[in-house]
Design an enzyme around this catalytic site. Sequence first.
Site, PDB file in Angstrom:
ATOM      1  N   LYS A 230       0.846  -1.202   0.000  1.00 16.03           N
ATOM      2  CA  LYS A 230       0.000   0.000   0.000  1.00 16.03           C
ATOM      3  C   LYS A 230       0.876   1.244   0.000  1.00 16.03           C
ATOM      4  O   LYS A 230       1.700   1.443   0.885  1.00 16.03           O
ATOM      5  CB  LYS A 230      -0.901  -0.010   1.234  1.00 16.03           C
ATOM      6  N   ASP A 235      -2.703  10.438   3.814  1.00 20.15           N
ATOM      7  CA  ASP A 235      -4.118  10.085   3.927  1.00 20.15           C
ATOM      8  C   ASP A 235      -4.845  11.119   4.781  1.00 20.15           C
ATOM      9  O   ASP A 235      -4.785  11.081   6.009  1.00 20.15           O
ATOM     10  CB  ASP A 235      -4.257   8.685   4.535  1.00 20.15           C
ATOM     11  N   LYS A 242     -10.095  13.029   8.372  1.00 15.24           N
ATOM     12  CA  LYS A 242      -9.601  12.649   9.689  1.00 15.24           C
ATOM     13  C   LYS A 242      -9.489  13.893  10.578  1.00 15.24           C
ATOM     14  O   LYS A 242      -9.194  14.989  10.098  1.00 15.24           O
ATOM     15  CB  LYS A 242      -8.209  12.030   9.577  1.00 15.24           C
ATOM     16  N   ASP A 253       1.456   6.237   5.869  1.00 14.68           N
ATOM     17  CA  ASP A 253       0.450   5.361   5.289  1.00 14.68           C
ATOM     18  C   ASP A 253       0.944   4.674   4.018  1.00 14.68           C
ATOM     19  O   ASP A 253       0.206   3.915   3.409  1.00 14.68           O
ATOM     20  CB  ASP A 253      -0.840   6.135   5.009  1.00 14.68           C
ATOM     21  N   ASP A 314     -12.155   7.100   4.082  1.00 19.89           N
ATOM     22  CA  ASP A 314     -10.945   6.871   4.863  1.00 19.89           C
ATOM     23  C   ASP A 314     -10.557   5.396   4.892  1.00 19.89           C
ATOM     24  O   ASP A 314      -9.540   5.030   5.475  1.00 19.89           O
ATOM     25  CB  ASP A 314     -11.131   7.409   6.287  1.00 19.89           C
ATOM     26  N   GLU A 316      -9.558   3.765   2.255  1.00 26.48           N
ATOM     27  CA  GLU A 316      -9.123   3.812   0.858  1.00 26.48           C
ATOM     28  C   GLU A 316      -8.041   2.798   0.534  1.00 26.48           C
ATOM     29  O   GLU A 316      -7.870   2.415  -0.625  1.00 26.48           O
ATOM     30  CB  GLU A 316      -8.626   5.221   0.509  1.00 26.48           C
ATOM     31  N   ARG A 318      -7.726  -0.381   1.121  1.00 26.30           N
ATOM     32  CA  ARG A 318      -8.201  -1.655   0.572  1.00 26.30           C
ATOM     33  C   ARG A 318      -8.697  -1.483  -0.864  1.00 26.30           C
ATOM     34  O   ARG A 318      -8.705  -2.444  -1.635  1.00 26.30           O
ATOM     35  CB  ARG A 318      -9.282  -2.245   1.468  1.00 26.30           C
TER      36      ARG A 318
END
Length: 464
Positions: A230, A235, A242, A253, A314, A316, A318
């Site tokens: 990933k 993010d 967030k 992230d 949030d 995202e 996956r």
Amino acid sequence: MPELPEFAAPSDAALHLWLVRPGTDGPDLPPETTPAAAAWAKAQGFAGKAGQLCLLPTPDGGIAGALYGIGPQSKGRDRYLLAKAAESLPKGDWYLANRPEGLDLATGALGWLFAQYRFTRYRKAEVPAARLVCPEGVDAQRVLALAAGEYLARDLINTPASDMGPEDLERAARDLAARHGATVTVIAGDDLLAQNFPMIHAVGRAGAQAPRLIDLRFPGEGPMLTLVGKGVCFDTGGLDIKPPSSMGLMKKDMGGAANVLGLSETLARLGLTAGMRLRVLIPAVENAIAGNAFRPGDILTSRKGLTVEVNNTDAEGRLVLGDALALADEEAPALLISMATLTGAARVALGPDLPPFFCDDDSVAQSVHDAGRDHADPVWRLPFWEPYESMIEPGIADLDNAPGGGFAGAITAALFLRRFTEKAGNYIHFDIYGWQPSAAPGRPKGGAGQGMRAILNALPEILK
């Protein structure tokens, strides 16, 4: 590539470092200890407790050597036993003068090198000056290759998004490929739509830098290993933004991407890529807010054809992994591994230091667990719990990217990812944290590799 540590060359001038355990009547000092040195250690209160250090003086006030406590054999709180020695000893070359029974000197040497890591891109930092002579019988080149992979992962994670956006992550991947003769293909921007990577495009299209899929292939022959990391370079949470307290660490992230690149660095340095077909896929995006950002309630059609209802922007990671895993699965690799800083639920369950992994094959899972335990890279298996499959099926689409209820978040995320794998011989998913919240011996606060050595040392058993 960060500046890497080195072992000191063997020399008669190297200072002796004695590793000492506690005894029933005081520290179990080596038989070579002189009465004067024993008296000095006693006066200093040295008992052989883990991390205790006692420098031994020469008659003229110099350093004759040192005693270093390694604690009782049954205690295992300190992952890298020699790391604190590396951080505490004065400048010089140090030679391990004894080999206590049950001590893994290879892991000890690795911890010593890990303790010398400093992130120096933006300011100078003092690096511990004590150098270790690689212990006899320890494969120095293997330890250095492990350190190189860890250093790379730490540096990538520690770099803020201002200098580690999707373009920069691509550059890091290209640099790695150039070092080791790999080929790189990158699909970016609207070409992602043209080549059927709609979820990667949707997540990253609002970012300042175009989203992209980075694809590395290493020269080699043998079973196919595909690593998917990933690469969400920052993010914000997207439109489901967030709070600041949750956004502060979101430069990390892309920790999954950093870890698969770090693992690839080690595999290549060890020459192991020649005996396999190694492929690395990184969906690199920034989950940002703009007029073209994807929205809660949107339904995306993935590369695999599965439709996904976006119930939280949030969640995202996956989504981008789904498209990348679908591509990876098309080649039916012998082993497919995804690594991602994916869920807070994993941290609630196991904390920041013990990442969970998911695998359907019991023998493969046992190999990964045992390799992590034996090589100071602990991981813990969680189940692909099939009774929870209904939680990721929203009714309006094939899949829900963020099922409500607050239960089993790490498991439902893993189940979501598994939907994009069918042909791979085995699939393993790691939900890592990629960050050391507070400094510990060999593990400074900041970016951290997790699961890399567990995978590396399990590969011979899995791919045999």
